[in-house]
Motif scaffolding. Structure first.
Motif, PDB file in Angstrom:
ATOM      1  N   PRO A  95    -112.346  28.218  24.434  1.00 49.17           N
ATOM      2  CA  PRO A  95    -111.390  29.241  23.979  1.00 49.17           C
ATOM      3  C   PRO A  95    -110.959  28.981  22.541  1.00 49.17           C
ATOM      4  N   CYS A  96    -110.643  30.027  21.829  1.00 50.55           N
ATOM      5  CA  CYS A  96    -110.134  29.890  20.470  1.00 50.55           C
ATOM      6  C   CYS A  96    -108.775  29.196  20.537  1.00 50.55           C
ATOM      7  N   PRO A  97    -108.600  28.122  19.800  1.00 47.91           N
ATOM      8  CA  PRO A  97    -107.331  27.385  19.869  1.00 47.91           C
ATOM      9  C   PRO A  97    -106.151  28.238  19.392  1.00 47.91           C
ATOM     10  N   ARG A  98    -106.431  29.286  18.635  1.00 43.73           N
ATOM     11  CA  ARG A  98    -105.330  30.077  18.096  1.00 43.73           C
ATOM     12  C   ARG A  98    -104.955  31.220  19.031  1.00 43.73           C
ATOM     13  N   CYS A  99    -105.958  32.065  19.428  1.00 44.39           N
ATOM     14  CA  CYS A  99    -105.627  33.264  20.221  1.00 44.39           C
ATOM     15  C   CYS A  99    -106.048  33.141  21.679  1.00 44.39           C
ATOM     16  N   ARG A 100    -106.694  32.048  22.049  1.00 41.45           N
ATOM     17  CA  ARG A 100    -107.127  31.761  23.417  1.00 41.45           C
ATOM     18  C   ARG A 100    -108.245  32.666  23.919  1.00 41.45           C
ATOM     19  N   TYR A 150    -115.366  28.779  16.605  1.00 42.70           N
ATOM     20  CA  TYR A 150    -115.485  30.083  15.958  1.00 42.70           C
ATOM     21  C   TYR A 150    -114.977  31.160  16.892  1.00 42.70           C
ATOM     22  N   CYS A 151    -114.152  32.029  16.306  1.00 45.56           N
ATOM     23  CA  CYS A 151    -113.544  33.095  17.102  1.00 45.56           C
ATOM     24  C   CYS A 151    -113.792  34.394  16.353  1.00 45.56           C
ATOM     25  N   ASP A 152    -114.149  35.458  17.080  1.00 51.00           N
ATOM     26  CA  ASP A 152    -114.437  36.736  16.421  1.00 51.00           C
ATOM     27  C   ASP A 152    -113.209  37.275  15.698  1.00 51.00           C
ATOM     28  N   THR A 153    -112.054  36.960  16.176  1.00 47.06           N
ATOM     29  CA  THR A 153    -110.826  37.447  15.542  1.00 47.06           C
ATOM     30  C   THR A 153    -110.319  36.484  14.468  1.00 47.06           C
ATOM     31  N   CYS A 154    -110.260  35.180  14.798  1.00 44.35           N
ATOM     32  CA  CYS A 154    -109.584  34.232  13.906  1.00 44.35           C
ATOM     33  C   CYS A 154    -110.529  33.495  12.949  1.00 44.35           C
ATOM     34  N   GLY A 155    -111.820  33.634  13.148  1.00 39.59           N
ATOM     35  CA  GLY A 155    -112.749  32.931  12.251  1.00 39.59           C
ATOM     36  C   GLY A 155    -112.968  31.492  12.676  1.00 39.59           C
TER      37      GLY A 155
HETATM   38 ZN    ZN Z   1    -108.995  33.474  17.872  1.00 38.08          ZN
END
Ligand code: ZN
Ligand code: ANZ
Length: 829
Positions: A489-494, A445-450
């Motif tokens: 880390p978020c796999p998308r935005c790190r 879970y990422c605050d930006t990417c969900g």
């Molecule tokens: Zn992210």
């Protein structure tokens, strides 16, 4: 003859079983070359779930007889693949760990190691090089990969859903931990709590799962159970207005739109979203109390037919779209929020539940369907629930129910107040578990990417070993307490993210394991498509019926989904299915609390694996199970020892020439041998093991008698042929003993399992002569052997000419003679 009988050595089963297990291992007798399927036969048993009990008699009952079937198929020339493994994740290990301060992994590894030893003792044809353990990263990596594939395809999603919650332990409970609505550990009342959870969209496959039943050979009752569990129901949604709320409406789901004019009130589920808005001020207290009370009942209790129906009116009126009539709105907990629309139109004259409700609360009962046959009266003091003919229904009067349902729906659809619809009882598969001992769900879970899926290259998301299960934060998944696991880390935005801390239901692990056995050595793929397509579907699956609506449905869904994603070339995982029965003792289920558990190890030690296996197969029908008896197992032991002695005493016959029997006296014995071959072949192929064994008992006695009275001059090699055949028939039932006997018969260096299955000779099954019973006035007087092809007239004269009959009749003329061809002649005087 004065010759002393030869000393026959004792059958040393521990040494013999050890010897052959070692020999099989050495020669790779049970390895399957998966790259060369040929006449493949994939024979699979449900793999075992390690528990504190280790391998119990129920496992043995699943595995021993199934292996007999697998060995039989191998002898019939199939390339049989029979793998084995462990469904090693799950709650029992975790609970045990919490209780005893052990680590679930250590507990599980110990158990599986011990169970593997026990499984090897069976002497089954398992290809152990293909073993699977679902709790190992090299397996659950691919469980996670399958989750990702389903997620990519839109078949995995997240939503808020209620879980069982124990307020005093402050923890989520699995359904298995709830006993009669109370926490299994502390006994306090279990409530529901909403949590964000993951689901698989099995409901998308409801129709496919129903259609697929036509393609598989499963027990009818299992198909019926699945069909009812899926619960396809065709009906209509009808929209009622709400008095005083022109902007609001309530949709009901009904399978009986033809009864619409008989609706005298409406019921909402207590959880229906409109309840709060529509409840009149004066009713708020009663309604709130009722809603609170209904939270405590489980769905099973709420829908039980026996349970007394209760409800309260909310002080609002609904408007029937067919005739504009106003009916009171109630809430009642027998209406389930998650089925249909969570709202029901009540028609007490034609629905039993509504009828009982009307009697209890003095509500109006209005008949609108009469029996199709005008002479049939309405039932007294009960609802008339059959289809019939509409009346008191305005323009629809006179229509038969089936047509009426369609017409009512179309007429209302024109006003936008109804539509035809299909409902399913099946719910999406809730796969999140707030537990440690399972495969982590690969999401960050990422605050930006969900919610971001973990990329395939980063699999597996490893389950951390370091965890103190007795010290996890109450009300949270155990993994939430392991910071090194959570922070990722978020796999998308790190940017900094948090891992999903729930693990997957163990039924996800077992929903695809049969696809991996062929590729269990591969670390680069979940399964090799070529091998999996070549070997699947499983030709014969064997396991308990209790899995009908869980594992057996989940495995079908996952297989269909993987097929649609393009990963495999077949849709149904298990072509044929068989459910073994249960073993009882003293008529009741074996359980620790009753103290009537039979420990397989004790009996394997005392009698050997072959006797134990064969007894399990003899004690009842395989589908029905049986009742354990200590004398019963001794009977099988005697059979095997007699067989050993017979074969030992006649081992010299192996060296004599084999061939056709020389004398007519052998015809009958030859008939019995081939009759046995035919019976054992048919019965073993249909899992009718007990009757096959009974036949082998008889043949053993016949052969013993023959050997005792044997005349070397007429044998002509018959005995050698018969004994070879017999050993081959026994082989799938007592594999170690059969190998030893085969060797004793001079086939050194060859396995009986490579010797092929004996074929019966149809000619040997034609009897030239039949023994006829001759009766006078129904009383048996004598017997006579007569030609099988004799005509009734010939049989009659032969009977009348029999010296004993002539004597008994003493000149009396028979009134009539009854001939039953193949059996008897009855002379009536
Ligand atoms: Zn992210
Ligand atoms: C009116 C009616 C009249 C009904 C009648 C039956 C007989 P199946 O076949 O299982 O789909 N129903 C609808 N939604 C419900 C819910 N959420 N909870 C409890 N009961 C519900 O059953 C459909 C029938 O079950 C529906 O048809 C509805 O009652 C009830 F003479 O509507 B019937």
């Amino acid at each position: 003859m004065t010759e002393k009988p030869e000393q026959i050595p004792r059958y040393d089963f521990p040494a013999v079983e050890k010897k052959w297990q070692a020999r099989w291992e050495e020669t790779g007798a049970h390895l399957t070359d998966v790259a060369r399927p040929g006449r493949k036969y994939y024979c699979l048993v449900m793999f075992s779930y390690p528990s504190g009990d280790r391998l119990h008699v129920g496992h043995w009952y699943n595995y021993g007889p199934t292996d007999t079937f697998a060995r039989f198929m191998r002898m019939r020339g199939f390339n049989v693949f029979e793998p084995q493994g462990f469904d090693a994740f799950g709650l029992p290990a975790e609970n045990f760990a919490i209780k005893h301060g052990k680590h679930p992994k250590d507990f599980t590894d110990q158990n599986t190691a011990y169970m593997e030893k026990q499984l090897r003792a069976i002497g089954a044809m398992y290809d152990w090089t293909r073993k699977i353990d679902t709790s190992k990263p090299d397996y659950y990596k691919w469980t996670q990969w399958i989750f990702l594939k389903l997620h990519e395809k839109g078949l995995a999603y997240r939503k808020n859903a209620p879980v069982n919650w124990c307020p005093s332990c402050a923890t989520v409970l699995a359904n298995e931990q709830v006993e009669d609505g109370a926490c299994e550990r502390c006994g306090s009342e279990v409530t529901k709590r909403d949590l964000e959870q993951w689901f698989f969209k099995i409901t998308d496959y409801a129709d496919r799962l129903l259609e697929g039943h036509a393609k598989i050979e499963w027990p009818e009752k299992t198909i019926t159970m699945q069909r009812e569990w899926i619960g396809r129901s065709e009906g209509s949604e009808i929209e009622f207005g709400v008095e005083g709320h022109p902007d609001k409406s309530i949709r009901v789901f009904t399978t009986r739109a033809d009864t619409l004019f008989g609706c005298t009130w409406m019921v909402l589920a207590p959880e229906h979203p409109l309840v709060t808005e529509l409840t009149a001020k004066s009713r708020i207290a009663d309604v709130a109390a009722y809603v609170e009370k209904s939270k405590k009942a489980s769905e099973i209790e709420r829908t039980s037919l026996e349970r007394e129906k209760t409800g309260v009116p909310i002080g609002a009126m609904a408007v029937n779209p067919a005739n504009g009539e106003k009916v009171p709105i109630w809430i009642a907990d027998y209406v389930i929020a998650t089925y249909g629309t969570g709202a029901v139109m009540a028609v007490p004259a034609h629905d039993e539940r509504d009828y009982a409700f009307a009697k209890k609360y003095s509500l109006e009962v209005r008949r609108v369907i009469r029996p199709a046959d005008p002479k049939t009266p309405y039932p007294e003091d009960a609802a008339f629930t059959d289809d019939g003919v509409m009346h008191a229904s305005g323009a629809f009067d006179g229509l038969a129910s089936a047509e009426g349902r369609k017409k009512v729906t179309t007429a209302l659809a024109a006003k936008n107040a109804a539509r035809s619809t299909v409902n399913y009882r099946l719910r999406d598969w809730l796969l999140s578990r707030q537990r440690y001992w399972g495969a982590p769900i690969p999401i960050v879970y990422c605050d930006t990417c969900g919610a971001v899926p973990v990329p395939e290259k980063d699999l597996p998301v490893e389950l951390p070993y370091e965890i103190d299960l007795r010290n996890v934060e109450k009300g949270k998944s155990p993994l939430a307490s392991v910071a090194s696991f959570v922070n990722a880390p978020c796999p998308r935005c790190r940017k900094a993210g948090r891992r999903e801390v729930d693990t997957m239901d163990t039924f996800v692990d077992s929903a695809w394991y049969f696809l991996r056995y062929m590729s269990s050595d591969r670390t680069d793929v979940a399964f090799d498509r070529k091998a999996t397509d070549a070997w699947c579907p499983v030709d014969q699956y064997v396991g308990g019926v209790d899995h009908a609506c869980k594992h057996l449905l989940y495995a079908r869904f996952v297989t269909m989904a993987l097929h649609d994603i393009g990963l495999i070339g077949f849709e149904e995982p298990f072509k044929r299915l068989f459910h073994q029965g249960n073993i009882t003792k003293g008529g009741s289920k074996m359980s620790k609390s009753r103290g009537n558990v039979v420990n397989p190890d004790t009996f394997v030690e005392k009698y050997g694996a072959d006797v134990f296996r064969m007894y399990l197969m003899y004690m009842g029908t395989y589908a029905g199970g049986g009742d354990w008896s200590d004398e019963g197992i001794a009977g099988i032991e005697r059979f095997q020892l007699r067989l050993w002695r017979l074969l030992y005493a006649t081992r010299e016959s192996a060296r004599k020439s084999r061939g056709q029997p020389g004398g007519a006296e052998l015809k009958e014995l030859r008939f019995r041998l081939h009759h046995t071959i035919r019976k054992v072949t048919e019965d073993t192929g249909t899992f009718s093991f007990n009757t096959a064994i009974a036949r082998m008992f008889e043949l053993l006695s016949d052969l013993e008698d023959y050997v005792r009275a044997k005349d070397e001059n007429v044998d002509g090699g018959f005995l050698a042929e018969a004994l070879d055949d017999f050993v081959r028939l026994v082989a799938p039932y007592a594999p170690h003993l059969a190998e030893e006997l085969w060797e004793l018969r001079g086939h050194e260096g060859k396995s009986v399992f490579d010797a092929g299955w004996p074929e019966f000779d149809p000619k040997a099954l034609v009897r030239d002569e039949i023994e006829y019973v001759i009766q006078i006035n129904g009383k048996v007087r004598t017997k006579e052997t007569l030609p099988a092809g004799a005509a009734p007239k010939e049989l009659e004269s032969a009977a009348l000419a029999h010296p004993r009959i002539v004597e008994l009749l003493a000149g009396q003329k028979p009134r009539k003679v009854i001939v039953v061809p193949g059996r008897l002649v009855n002379i009536v005087v």
